[in-house]
Design a protein around this motif. Sequence first.
Motif, short mmCIF file in Angstrom:
data_model
loop_
_atom_site.label_atom_id
_atom_site.label_comp_id
_atom_site.label_asym_id
_atom_site.label_seq_id
_atom_site.Cartn_x
_atom_site.Cartn_y
_atom_site.Cartn_z
N GLU A 1 0.48 -1.52 0.15
CA GLU A 1 -0.09 -0.30 -0.37
C GLU A 1 0.84 0.76 0.05
OE1 GLU A 1 -2.96 -0.24 2.84
OE2 GLU A 1 -3.82 -2.21 2.77
N ALA A 2 0.70 2.48 -0.76
CA ALA A 2 1.64 3.16 -0.80
C ALA A 2 1.00 4.87 -0.25
CB ALA A 2 2.49 3.67 -2.14
N GLY A 3 -0.32 5.15 0.54
CA GLY A 3 -1.40 6.19 0.62
C GLY A 3 -2.35 6.26 0.25
N VAL A 4 -2.71 6.76 -0.86
CA VAL A 4 -4.19 7.36 -1.69
C VAL A 4 -3.51 8.06 -2.49
CG1 VAL A 4 -5.75 7.20 0.03
CG2 VAL A 4 -4.58 8.99 -0.17
N ALA A 5 -3.91 7.96 -3.25
CA ALA A 5 -4.25 9.23 -4.36
C ALA A 5 -4.48 10.45 -4.18
CB ALA A 5 -4.80 8.16 -5.93
N PRO A 6 -5.01 11.38 -5.56
CA PRO A 6 -5.18 12.53 -5.10
C PRO A 6 -6.43 12.32 -5.70
CG PRO A 6 -3.16 13.01 -6.22
CD PRO A 6 -3.40 11.67 -6.46
N ALA A 7 -8.28 13.36 -5.01
CA ALA A 7 -9.02 12.50 -5.38
C ALA A 7 -9.85 14.37 -5.49
CB ALA A 7 -9.55 12.22 -4.56
N ALA A 8 -10.50 14.55 -6.81
CA ALA A 8 -11.32 15.47 -6.43
C ALA A 8 -12.16 15.99 -5.24
CB ALA A 8 -11.70 16.88 -7.80
N GLY A 9 -13.14 14.86 -5.55
CA GLY A 9 -14.26 15.01 -4.09
C GLY A 9 -14.54 13.28 -4.29
N GLY A 10 -14.85 13.21 -2.34
CA GLY A 10 -15.38 11.81 -2.28
C GLY A 10 -14.16 11.22 -1.86
N ARG A 11 -14.37 9.78 -1.98
CA ARG A 11 -13.32 9.32 -0.86
C ARG A 11 -11.60 8.86 -2.34
NH1 ARG A 11 -13.90 3.42 2.92
NH2 ARG A 11 -11.77 3.35 3.64
N PRO A 12 -10.78 9.39 -1.60
CA PRO A 12 -10.21 9.21 -2.76
C PRO A 12 -9.65 7.61 -2.78
CG PRO A 12 -8.76 9.86 -0.65
CD PRO A 12 -10.32 9.70 -0.36
N PRO A 13 -9.44 7.15 -3.76
CA PRO A 13 -8.74 5.33 -3.74
C PRO A 13 -7.08 5.48 -3.37
CG PRO A 13 -8.36 6.69 -5.99
CD PRO A 13 -8.90 7.71 -5.00
N LYS A 14 -7.26 4.44 -2.64
CA LYS A 14 -6.07 3.53 -2.16
C LYS A 14 -5.04 3.13 -3.69
CE LYS A 14 -6.34 -0.07 0.62
NZ LYS A 14 -6.53 -1.13 1.20
#
Length: 218
Positions: free
Chosen positions: A193-206
């Motif tokens: 696992e390497a954190g989460v990806a940037p996301a414009a809205g909602g829950r950011p993906p792993k």
Amino acid sequence: MAQPEPGILSVVSVDVVALTYDAEARAVLVATHHRTTEPHLGERALPGVVVRSGERLTDAASRALTKLGIDEPPSAIGQLQTFDEPSRDPRGPSLSVAMWATFWHSADIRTEQAVWTPIDRDHPPAFDHAEIVTATRSILAEKLWRELTFTRGLTGPQFTATDAVTITRSLTGAEVHRANLNRDLARITTLTEAGVAPAAGGRPPKMWRWSPSPTDSP
């Protein structure tokens, strides 16, 4: 191509199912090119060549891929299945050894020669290439997340959980149970696992990252 003697199969070819994952299009894409010679002049076909005497299949596949005009080598390459329909080539009986090749998605693979289309539609009409794409799609789906050379060649060094779902859906043609897929990914020892990806809205993906392979640059 010379006409074979009756009862003798004289030609073995390699046809390559070249794949890339386009995160923006949310699809696994297959590359074809427009044929410049008969038969099937002008029609889209998988890149293919006749195997030369003494030539390894991977070398023949690399030679076939030059028809796509892509300068960079594939991220991985391997063998799929042999197709032996006697009428597959109007020039005479032949065998086709289908190979797979993966390219990490980049601007460098967008060439004038290469036509990239989603694997689940718009199959190439030349020869039996539509059958090859359809038949090998299920084989590739079985390889995904099991044969790590193929999987890493398609995903690139890192990918999101959303990418994993999209790639799986593209190859299997079925809806994906996200929790089950995440458990499958967690069991792969070379994935972390390497954190989460940037996301414009909602829950950011792993984010998931592959451990460096011996061939990676330092």
